[in-house]
Scaffold this motif. Structure first.
Motif, PDB file in Angstrom:
ATOM      1  N   UNK A 208       0.837  -1.204   0.000  1.00 22.59           N
ATOM      2  CA  UNK A 208       0.000   0.000   0.000  1.00 22.59           C
ATOM      3  C   UNK A 208       0.869   1.251   0.000  1.00 22.59           C
ATOM      4  N   UNK A 209       1.884   1.289   0.866  1.00 17.70           N
ATOM      5  CA  UNK A 209       2.723   2.487   0.963  1.00 17.70           C
ATOM      6  C   UNK A 209       3.481   2.750  -0.336  1.00 17.70           C
ATOM      7  N   UNK A 210       3.958   1.701  -0.985  1.00 12.33           N
ATOM      8  CA  UNK A 210       4.666   1.880  -2.262  1.00 12.33           C
ATOM      9  C   UNK A 210       3.713   2.372  -3.354  1.00 12.33           C
ATOM     10  N   UNK A 211       2.507   1.803  -3.414  1.00  8.41           N
ATOM     11  CA  UNK A 211       1.523   2.266  -4.393  1.00  8.41           C
ATOM     12  C   UNK A 211       1.102   3.697  -4.108  1.00  8.41           C
ATOM     13  N   UNK A 212       0.924   4.012  -2.844  1.00 10.73           N
ATOM     14  CA  UNK A 212       0.572   5.374  -2.444  1.00 10.73           C
ATOM     15  C   UNK A 212       1.651   6.357  -2.897  1.00 10.73           C
ATOM     16  N   UNK A 213       2.920   5.992  -2.687  1.00 10.34           N
ATOM     17  CA  UNK A 213       4.029   6.862  -3.101  1.00 10.34           C
ATOM     18  C   UNK A 213       4.050   7.026  -4.615  1.00 10.34           C
ATOM     19  N   UNK A 214       3.810   5.949  -5.344  1.00  9.88           N
ATOM     20  CA  UNK A 214       3.817   6.031  -6.809  1.00  9.88           C
ATOM     21  C   UNK A 214       2.705   6.941  -7.321  1.00  9.88           C
ATOM     22  N   UNK A 215       1.525   6.814  -6.745  1.00 10.91           N
ATOM     23  CA  UNK A 215       0.401   7.664  -7.167  1.00 10.91           C
ATOM     24  C   UNK A 215       0.679   9.128  -6.816  1.00 10.91           C
ATOM     25  N   UNK A 216       1.181   9.356  -5.597  1.00 10.09           N
ATOM     26  CA  UNK A 216       1.460  10.738  -5.172  1.00 10.09           C
ATOM     27  C   UNK A 216       2.548  11.374  -6.034  1.00 10.09           C
ATOM     28  N   UNK A 217       3.598  10.622  -6.335  1.00 10.16           N
ATOM     29  CA  UNK A 217       4.667  11.169  -7.183  1.00 10.16           C
ATOM     30  C   UNK A 217       4.182  11.432  -8.607  1.00 10.16           C
TER      31      UNK A 217
END
Length: 160
Positions: free
Chosen positions: A140-149
């Motif tokens: 979740x945290x990696x996907x969240x970071x990818x979407x935010x970036x």
């Protein structure tokens, strides 16, 4: 160009993540000693903590950068970060069990990146679990970071 913007955003995020990892690992170690966590210097436990701290820091720095990508006033980020930390920390389950939350707050907790970071830290520090137990949190945290970036790259207004 979009690639140059992404490189710039990634550079800012990585530099912020490095600073956060240094502080985060220090706090994890000192906190573990104060709390009496058994065997806080176990190499595998420290490695797992390092991975969680890096991923969490990167996700949260990405969120902060997304929120500030269009801000021109340098004083605004401090106020927003303080309020946002408070708003996101409460539904994370760090202070109070999420099962006792009203339904609307449980919905917020599902989308809150702090929820996944808190679960991962609790699992590693209090239960001494492995990566299998926190794989969903890290994903979740990696996907969240990818979407935010990605969103920050699209919204970035400065030209290079």
């Amino acid at each position: 160009t979009p690639i140059k913007k992404f490189e710039l955003i990634a550079g800012f995020n990585i530099s912020g993540t490095i600073k956060a990892v240094i502080a985060g690992m220090f706090l994890c170690i000192i906190g573990s000693l104060i709390a009496g966590v058994p065997d806080p210097f176990d190499a595998m436990r420290l490695f797992r903590l390092l991975v969680v701290v890096v991923v969490t820091a990167f996700a949260l720095i990405s969120l902060m950068f997304l929120l500030m990508v269009r801000v021109s006033d340098p004083l605004l980020p401090r106020a927003v970060f303080g309020i946002l930390n408070t708003v996101l920390y409460f539904p994370s389950g760090a202070v109070y069990p999420q099962q006792g939350f009203p339904a609307w707050l449980q919905v917020i907790a599902v989308a809150d990146p702090f929820t996944y970071a808190v679960h991962a830290f609790k699992s590693l520090l209090l239960k001494n679990t492995g990566f299998v137990a926190i794989a969903g949190d890290l994903t979740f945290l990696l996907l969240f970071a990818a979407v935010a970036m990605s969103a920050a790259t699209l919204l970035f207004k400065r030209t290079l």
